[in-house]
Design a protein around this motif. Structure first.
Motif, PDB file in Angstrom:
ATOM      1  N   ALA A 155      61.529  39.479  71.180  1.00  0.00           N
ATOM      2  CA  ALA A 155      60.401  40.066  71.894  1.00  0.00           C
ATOM      3  C   ALA A 155      60.833  40.754  73.178  1.00  0.00           C
ATOM      4  N   GLY A 156      62.026  40.403  73.670  1.00  0.00           N
ATOM      5  CA  GLY A 156      62.594  41.133  74.787  1.00  0.00           C
ATOM      6  C   GLY A 156      62.029  40.768  76.132  1.00  0.00           C
ATOM      7  N   SER A 157      61.451  39.587  76.248  1.00  0.00           N
ATOM      8  CA  SER A 157      60.890  39.178  77.526  1.00  0.00           C
ATOM      9  C   SER A 157      61.155  37.701  77.722  1.00  0.00           C
TER      10      SER A 157
ATOM     11  N   ALA B 134      55.289  42.302  69.082  1.00  0.00           N
ATOM     12  CA  ALA B 134      56.039  42.813  70.227  1.00  0.00           C
ATOM     13  C   ALA B 134      57.267  43.581  69.756  1.00  0.00           C
ATOM     14  N   ARG B 135      57.938  43.061  68.731  1.00  0.00           N
ATOM     15  CA  ARG B 135      59.099  43.769  68.181  1.00  0.00           C
ATOM     16  C   ARG B 135      58.656  45.087  67.540  1.00  0.00           C
TER      17      ARG B 135
ATOM     18  N   SER C 132      56.117  46.872  68.235  1.00  0.00           N
ATOM     19  CA  SER C 132      55.586  47.836  69.197  1.00  0.00           C
ATOM     20  C   SER C 132      56.646  48.785  69.724  1.00  0.00           C
ATOM     21  N   ARG C 133      57.915  48.429  69.584  1.00  0.00           N
ATOM     22  CA  ARG C 133      58.993  49.292  70.084  1.00  0.00           C
ATOM     23  C   ARG C 133      59.374  50.374  69.070  1.00  0.00           C
ATOM     24  N   LEU C 134      58.744  50.339  67.849  1.00  0.00           N
ATOM     25  CA  LEU C 134      59.025  51.367  66.847  1.00  0.00           C
ATOM     26  C   LEU C 134      58.304  52.655  67.189  1.00  0.00           C
ATOM     27  N   ASP C 135      58.894  53.785  66.790  1.00  0.00           N
ATOM     28  CA  ASP C 135      58.183  55.050  66.974  1.00  0.00           C
ATOM     29  C   ASP C 135      57.114  55.191  65.881  1.00  0.00           C
TER      30      ASP C 135
ATOM     31  N   ARG D  19      56.636  52.979  62.484  1.00  0.00           N
ATOM     32  CA  ARG D  19      55.461  52.109  62.450  1.00  0.00           C
ATOM     33  C   ARG D  19      54.613  52.411  61.218  1.00  0.00           C
TER      34      ARG D  19
ATOM     35  N   ALA E 132      65.458  47.927  63.423  1.00  0.00           N
ATOM     36  CA  ALA E 132      64.709  47.031  64.306  1.00  0.00           C
ATOM     37  C   ALA E 132      64.643  45.604  63.756  1.00  0.00           C
TER      38      ALA E 132
END
Length: 868
Positions: A216-218, A231-232, A234-237, A241, A275
């Motif tokens: 999740a990067g946080s 959360a993971r 959400s970082r896709l373009d 997505r 990802a």
């Protein structure tokens, strides 16, 4: 990524692989909650096994509301090709498909690893396959690994039934994955800002949850795995997505070509792979975990999801004409809201599922079609309802079957089709009887005859006659049963209908066997069996074997009954006929009881009662046995199952249900010192047994009246051993019982002798059986007679047990070893959760163990046999 804390289970799996390579086939049940790493562990096993020359075949159950029948086998067939693939493609009968797989596994000298993943989503046909293989793997160089989420397999889950059936199989091994320790989480989180202790506490050591939280990067941990997955994602373009959302709609395994056709906009598989959302799975794509797919689906808008289903349906429709894709077509049609397509594909999928004996899936597909049937013609709706009712009947969904049939019956009346209406009324009678609704069963039977007889001779009338014959037979009205059965036979042969002929022959044979105390009727029952086998009428094969066994055991011909039982149980297991199998299991428990094998009898009774879909009539015998054995052992909870048995039997008004209940209740009252109640319980059914001329039940009930001090002077028409007992000829009675293999009855006869010699023999016999309450009573009687040096002490099996555990405590301990919780143990052994607590406390004390896990380990260390 290296496996963390999974080397021990991997080594265990490799050991089982080596055993299989030596010709000792293994079925390994690998359990664990979602995210514990079952797939990762199996993947490591596959890699190591492949490198060692083991052939690998992998299939998975579908994460669909209604899965494909034999879904895992369809995956496997793609690797085997040849005969198995050909039979599946042609829609061959399930037994031919299963035989082809077994033949394939038996060829060659190298071991084969077969993996079936996600059995918590298993279809009924695959359950039959597991039963089939489990009984045959011992002689095949194969290790079959089945993974499932044990927290999703509750007491009513279909897989639970099979797990119970396989519990005593010598080929079965069990592995349960544990969560990661804090040290394991520390390894995974090394190099991050996360606190390992906090991460371990929040994720409870679930590896998938840990990895998703890290991804999740946080440093702020997400509240749920869903949030971590999103959360993971959400970082896709946008392209990646959109690709991921389309993949989620397509299902757990994704065809890249099909994915490309349904994605709106640019396709970006590489972005999803990079990802870590998707991973390559041979020529297909798959989500890293089904939980990740669920998370993506949960945030798709209804409009977006429907649009993707519409495109997926169009693509699959244009590409596929295979029967194996019908379930997926119905799935996408429902998601697209296309009523016409749902009705078309769901009905076809149901027929295909039924052909493979996946009757639960067939019922679900028909239910799906019903939800979209508003625009169908009335005649087609009636046919749909009738088909749905039949599949529900086969899967013990009696309430649903009756509701569907009642609606269909009204529609047939509306359409002016009395023949079909009469047929539905006959089915309503049959299904009502199975559910324990005996008054409606008789009412529907009469209504069916009233509708059909004015129409003249027909197959439907023949079936109605045979149904009436069966009802009379079950109520011990033998003359009426035979008369109705012969009327049915005349019409069945006139219309050349082997199904009705087999059913009527069975009724006549059963009625003759009941009326003539088991001396006649066998030829008719064997004829019913032969007709059923010749025409592959599976349900009627099971029924014939059931009645051959039950009437033999009722007539105390235990050897004959045992042969039919074992053949029948194997046949039902191979053909997915659960309802008949459960009923036969009850009779096997009765046979064990007659043989004096109390442990085996109560174990079989408890296992049968543990089946989630057990019908009312299949409960009575096991409940009686459970209560009676508890009474013989001095268990104060004996009356609870006997009260339930009386409640069910009382509704049937059938001697075959009421008499065993009266016998068990009379014995329990007598053992509790209440002679007056014992006489009352026995006399409650004795007049019915005498009126029906049933010499076995009449004799057994009369002996209990005499044993409890009641008036049994009047002459009773009883079977020979009971006549001898009532006449005081205990030696000859005991000898007669032992010649029949009835050790419990022989011990009762010696008990009735009442002299020191007979009482000592009865004491020894009941002590061998572990009937502590009975040995206490006999010991007291011997002392009243002035006998000295009377043996005393715990039962032999308790003395021989290294920890002094009782049979019930051993049973509870075995369930603990299998990983069951208190409530599940209670349901399985048919005792209350409070009683389970008491037994566990006693087990911990006797084994000097601090907790359940330690108790299991200590028991194994001192040689107590537990499930592996």
């Amino acid at each position: 990524m290296d496996l963390i804390e999974r080397q021990k289970p991997l080594d265990q799996l490799l050991q089982y692989r080596d055993e299989a390579a030596r010709g000792e086939g293994r079925l390994v049940l690998l359990a664990g909650e979602a995210g514990l790493g079952k797939t990762a562990l199996v993947g490591a096993l596959v890699r190591v096994a492949s490198e060692g020359g083991t052939r690998v075949l992998v299939g998975a159950c579908d994460a669909l509301s209604t899965p494909r029948p034999l879904g895992p086998l369809l995956d496997i067939a793609a690797s085997t090709r040849g005969e198995l693939a050909r039979l599946l493609q042609q829609g061959a009968p399930a037994d031919e498909i299963f035989a082809a797989l077994l033949a394939d596994l038996a060829t060659g000298r190298a071991a084969t690893l077969v993996v079936i993943e996600d059995a918590h989503w298993v279809d009924a046909a695959t359950l039959d396959l597991l039963r089939f293989l489990a009984r045959r793997l011992a002689a095949v160089r194969t290790i079959l690994v089945v993974t499932y989420r044990d927290d999703e397999v509750g007491p009513r889950h279909p897989l639970r039934t099979v797990l119970g059936d396989l519990a005593t199989s010598a080929t079965v091994r069990r592995l349960a994955l544990a969560p990661l320790s804090e040290a394991g989480v520390r390894v995974l989180s090394r190099g991050t800002a996360f606190d390992a202790a906090t991460l371990h506490r929040r994720t409870r050591g679930n590896p998938f949850f840990v990895v998703e939280a890290l991804a999740a990067g946080s440093t702020s941990l997400p509240e749920s795995v869903r949030d971590a997955v999103l959360a993971r994602a959400s970082r896709l373009d946008d392209a990646a997505r959109g690709t991921l959302e389309a993949a989620a709609v397509l299902g757990p395994r994704i065809d890249p070509a099909r994915l490309a056709e349904i994605v709106e906009g640019p396709l970006d598989v590489d972005g999803c792979l990079g990802a870590g959302m998707l991973e390559a799975d041979g020529a297909s794509l798959a989500f890293r975990h089904e939980l990740a797919r669920d998370a993506i689906l949960s945030v798709l808008s209804p409009a977006a999801r429907r649009s993707l289903h519409v495109r997926a349906l169009a693509v699959l429709r244009a590409r596929s004409h295979r029967a194996e894709d019908l379930a997926m077509l119905a799935h996408h049609a429902e998601g697209a809201g296309d009523a016409a397509a749902v009705c078309e594909y769901a009905r076809s999928a149901a027929r295909h599922a039924a052909s493979l004996r996946a009757h639960r899936e067939a019922a679900a597909q028909y239910a799906r079609a019903r939800r979209f049937s508003d625009d169908l013609p009335v005649s087609e709706v009636a046919e749909l309802l009738e088909a749905h009712a039949y599949e529900c009947y086969l899967t013990d969904q009696g309430t649903e079957a009756i509701a569907a049939l009642q609606t269909a019956t009204a529609l047939r009346e509306q359409l002016g089709e009395p023949l079909r209406r009469g047929e539905n009324l006959r089915w309503l009678s049959r299904i009502s009887w199975f559910t324990g609704a005996f008054d409606p069963a008789n009412r529907f039977a009469k209504e069916a005859l009233a509708v059909l007889e004015p129409l003249g001779p027909s197959r439907e009338l023949a079936a109605a006659y045979s149904n009436q014959s069966q009802l009379c037979m079950n109520q011990s009205e033998s003359k009426a049963a035979i008369a109705w059965g012969r009327k049915a036979l005349v019409l069945a042969r006139r219309f050349d209908d082997p199904l009705i002929e087999a059913h009527a022959c069975n009724n006549i044979g059963s009625a003759l066997a009941g009326a003539t105390k088991g001396t006649r009727g066998w030829d008719e029952l064997e004829e019913s069996l032969a007709i059923s086998r010749r025409h592959k009428l599976e349900e009627h094969v099971a029924r014939a074997l059931t009645n051959l066994a039950s009437y033999a055991i009722a007539a105390r011909q235990l050897d004959r009954g045992a042969r039919s039982l074992e053949e029948g149980l194997a046949y039902c297991a191979d053909h997915g006929l659960d309802a008949w199998m459960f009923y036969m299991q009850g009779w096997r428990a009765t046979m064990f009881l007659r043989m004096g094998r109390l442990d085996a009898a109560v174990e079989q009774a408890a296992a049968t009662l543990g089946h989630p879909s057990l019908s009312a009539i299949s409960k009575v015998g096991p409940l009686c046995i459970l209560g009676l054995v508890r009474a013989l052992r001095g268990d104060p909870e004996a009356w609870e199952p006997l009260d339930e048995a009386l409640s069910i039997a009382g509704q049937t008004r059938e001697l075959q249900r009421l008499a065993p209940v009266s016998v068990a209740r009379a014995a329990t009252a007598w053992l509790g010192g209440d002679d007056a109640r014992a006489v009352e319980e026995a006399l409650a059914t004795l007049p019915m047994a005498l009126a029906r001329d049933d010499v076995w039940y009449a004799g057994e009930l009369a002996t209990w009246v005499r044993r409890a001090g009641g008036d049994a002077k009047a002459k009773v028409a009883a079977a020979e051993p009971y006549c001898l007992q009532l006449a005081g000829k205990w030696r000859r009675a005991a000898s007669s019982w032992r010649a029949r293999g009835c050790e419990l009855d022989a011990a009762y006869a010696e008990l009735d002798g009442g002299v020191e010699e007979s009482l000592r023999q009865a004491l020894a016999a009941f002590d061998r059986m572990g009937a502590r309450a009975m040995t206490t009573r006999i010991t007291r009687k011997l002392r009243e007679l002035g006998v000295r040096a009377v043996p005393r002490g715990p039962r032999q099996s308790t003395r021989e047990n290294p920890a002094g555990l009782t049979d019930r405590e051993l049973g509870v301990l075995r369930e603990l070893a299998a990983g069951l919780k208190n409530a599940d143990i209670g349901r399985r052994l048919h005792i209350s959760a409070k009683t389970v607590d008491h037994h566990i406390s006693s087990i911990l004390t006797k084994l000097a163990a601090k907790n359940r896990t330690e108790a299991v380990h200590k028991a194994a260390a001192i040689g107590i046999a537990l499930p592996k």
